[in-house]
Write a protein that holds these residues in place. Structure first.
Motif, PDB file in Angstrom:
ATOM      1  N   GLY A 319      19.565  -2.958 -63.228  1.00 51.86           N
ATOM      2  CA  GLY A 319      18.178  -3.364 -63.760  1.00 51.86           C
ATOM      3  C   GLY A 319      17.981  -4.580 -63.698  1.00 51.86           C
ATOM      4  N   ALA A 320      18.592  -5.634 -64.084  1.00 54.00           N
ATOM      5  CA  ALA A 320      18.222  -6.854 -64.084  1.00 54.00           C
ATOM      6  C   ALA A 320      19.601  -7.811 -63.835  1.00 54.00           C
ATOM      7  CB  ALA A 320      17.748  -7.451 -65.257  1.00 54.00           C
ATOM      8  N   PRO A 321      20.306  -7.675 -62.522  1.00 51.58           N
ATOM      9  CA  PRO A 321      21.565  -8.156 -62.308  1.00 51.58           C
ATOM     10  C   PRO A 321      21.337  -9.645 -61.881  1.00 51.58           C
ATOM     11  CG  PRO A 321      20.826  -7.144 -60.521  1.00 51.58           C
ATOM     12  CD  PRO A 321      19.626  -7.219 -61.751  1.00 51.58           C
ATOM     13  N   THR A 322      20.352 -10.184 -61.530  1.00 49.57           N
ATOM     14  CA  THR A 322      20.340 -11.466 -60.680  1.00 49.57           C
ATOM     15  C   THR A 322      21.152 -12.664 -61.564  1.00 49.57           C
ATOM     16  OG1 THR A 322      18.260 -11.028 -59.626  1.00 49.57           O
ATOM     17  CG2 THR A 322      18.876 -13.097 -59.495  1.00 49.57           C
ATOM     18  N   LEU A 323      20.692 -12.819 -62.792  1.00 46.80           N
ATOM     19  CA  LEU A 323      21.257 -14.156 -63.641  1.00 46.80           C
ATOM     20  C   LEU A 323      22.659 -13.674 -63.949  1.00 46.80           C
ATOM     21  CD1 LEU A 323      20.660 -16.688 -64.924  1.00 46.80           C
ATOM     22  CD2 LEU A 323      19.960 -15.418 -67.133  1.00 46.80           C
ATOM     23  N   ALA A 324      23.016 -12.547 -64.306  1.00 49.09           N
ATOM     24  CA  ALA A 324      24.531 -12.152 -64.677  1.00 49.09           C
ATOM     25  C   ALA A 324      25.343 -12.351 -63.387  1.00 49.09           C
ATOM     26  CB  ALA A 324      24.507 -10.784 -64.805  1.00 49.09           C
ATOM     27  N   SER A 325      24.853 -12.050 -62.049  1.00 45.59           N
ATOM     28  CA  SER A 325      25.605 -12.362 -60.997  1.00 45.59           C
ATOM     29  C   SER A 325      25.757 -13.759 -60.612  1.00 45.59           C
ATOM     30  CB  SER A 325      24.862 -11.683 -59.789  1.00 45.59           C
ATOM     31  OG  SER A 325      25.422 -11.818 -58.499  1.00 45.59           O
ATOM     32  N   ALA A 326      24.920 -14.534 -60.788  1.00 46.03           N
ATOM     33  CA  ALA A 326      24.891 -15.919 -60.585  1.00 46.03           C
ATOM     34  C   ALA A 326      25.790 -16.839 -61.542  1.00 46.03           C
ATOM     35  CB  ALA A 326      23.588 -16.706 -60.879  1.00 46.03           C
TER      36      ALA A 326
END
Length: 402
Positions: A319-326
């Motif tokens: 749902g909101a993976p961008t920051l966690a991925s980075a």
């Protein structure tokens, strides 16, 4: 696989080259600036810490920027940092150049992982992520050995100038091939931050720090270890890095393939085997053939953990993976910084150039323990959810009467 993944792989190739090429050039850089090998190791630690800081910072700054444009801006920052390293008049300036280049690293792979996963079907996400990371692994087969050879032959400054050129090619590839994907509607920074309340996300990141840290504990000091302990000539370091890179390519692709089928078992096997191989490296480092085989195995087992760990973070932060991925990319590099620092400490303490291998073995074993803990918690949560869904016996009887 979409052609856009090739563009992401090209960018990853340039970033992978600059990250790893310093391993084979530590003696030359240390000699030119008049510093010790452990001090030169700060170029590894500094880069890694820059990734840790840059991953969330650049991702947050880019929340209002379309992903394609942000990827292009990150490649521009990467080019600038490598040019600064190439012309650095002092060790401190080169360290600054390394940090500048590293600020692009985490956000590039973090955003790139999300883009790669969005370009394919759900059952191919880990494979798509692995395809992008193939650029990073191929860099260790082609870019790093050639960069090391160039650095040892005509000077390490030329190597970093060439790496800046690779960044230009990566920038052009992204501009040409990556589509303008629309940003998810309704996802804001607070949604991205909420992912860090998930225990499974934090456990996956801790596994990343410890597991890949185990690899870097050994590989950071591969040049002095192989020349002083195994008895290889300086020029042989290039081909040893090729073996490490070939192992990385194979491990990355296998990890991506099996992570889509059995993610946690893949982590158990790779982390457990990595701990054993790193421990054995303290012995095999004294024999040329055994050392060469071990280096390839470290590359394979280390990178077999990358796609499953990255996919696990994306799955848990859905749902909101961008920051966690980075941030997870930053976690890889936090492990690099931690292990490079610990490896330098044990060498400086007089335990010898093979001592970092023990550090790596302990770190990988700790990651394996966390993997089992994560799976146990997941099973407990699933069982609790099943009980809650079924309801109490009285609730079930009431439901039947109605």
């Amino acid at each position: 696989m979409p052609l856009a993944l090739l563009a992401l792989a090209i960018g990853a190739f340039g970033i992978g080259t600059t990250e790893f090429v310093i391993m084979g050039l530590l003696p030359q850089v240390a000699g030119d600036f008049g510093v010790s090998i452990p001090t030169a190791g700060l170029l590894v630690t500094g880069y890694a810490l820059g990734v840790v800081i840059g991953a969330p910072l650049m991702t947050v700054l880019g929340t209002k920027v379309p992903r394609k444009r942000m990827l292009m801006l990150l490649m521009g920052l990467f080019i600038l940092g490598n040019l600064l390293s190439a012309v650095a008049p002092s060790f401190s300036v080169m360290l600054i150049g390394r940090v500048v280049a590293s600020l692009a690293h985490g956000a590039f792979f973090g955003i790139g992982s999300v883009v790669a996963a969005e370009l394919v079907a759900p059952d191919k996400k880990a494979g798509a992520i692995a395809m992008m990371f193939t650029g990073l692994t191929v860099a260790n087969v082609v870019g790093v050995p050639l960069g090391t050879l160039v650095g040892q032959s005509v000077g390490w400054r030329v190597t970093f100038a060439i790496v800046a050129g690779l960044g230009v090619i990566g920038l052009a590839g992204i501009a040409k091939l990556v589509p303008d994907l629309p940003k998810p509607e309704g996802v804001r920074l607070r949604h991205e931050l909420a992912a860090f309340k998930n225990t499974q996300v934090l456990l996956a990141m801790a596994m990343t720090v410890l597991g890949f840290g185990g690899v870097f504990a050994a590989i950071t000091y591969i040049a002095p270890m192989m020349t002083h302990v195994a008895g290889f000539a300086d020029g042989s370091v290039t081909w040893l890095l090729v073996l490490f890179g070939l192992g990385m390519v194979g491990g990355n692709l296998v990890g991506g393939k099996f992570a889509d089928r059995a993610l946690m078992p893949m982590l158990y096997v790779s982390l457990g085997s990595l701990a054993v191989v790193l421990a054995l490296f303290t012995v095999t480092a004294h024999n040329k053939i055994a050392a060469a085989v071990t280096i390839a195995l470290i590359g394979a087992l280390g990178f077999a953990t990358v796609p499953p760990l990255q996919k696990r973070v994306l799955d848990q932060a859905h749902g909101a993976p961008t920051l966690a991925s980075a941030v997870n990319i930053g976690a890889f590099n936090l492990g690099n910084a931690l292990s490079a620092w610990l490896g330098g400490i044990v060498i400086a303490a007089g335990f010898g150039y093979t001592a970092p291998n023990w550090v790596g073995a302990v770190l990988a074993a700790a990651a394996l323990v966390l993997a089992f803990l994560s799976a146990a918690l997941e099973r407990r949560t699933s069982a609790h959810g099943a009980v809650m869904a079924a309801g109490t016996p009285s609730e079930q009887r009431t439901a039947v009467h109605h």
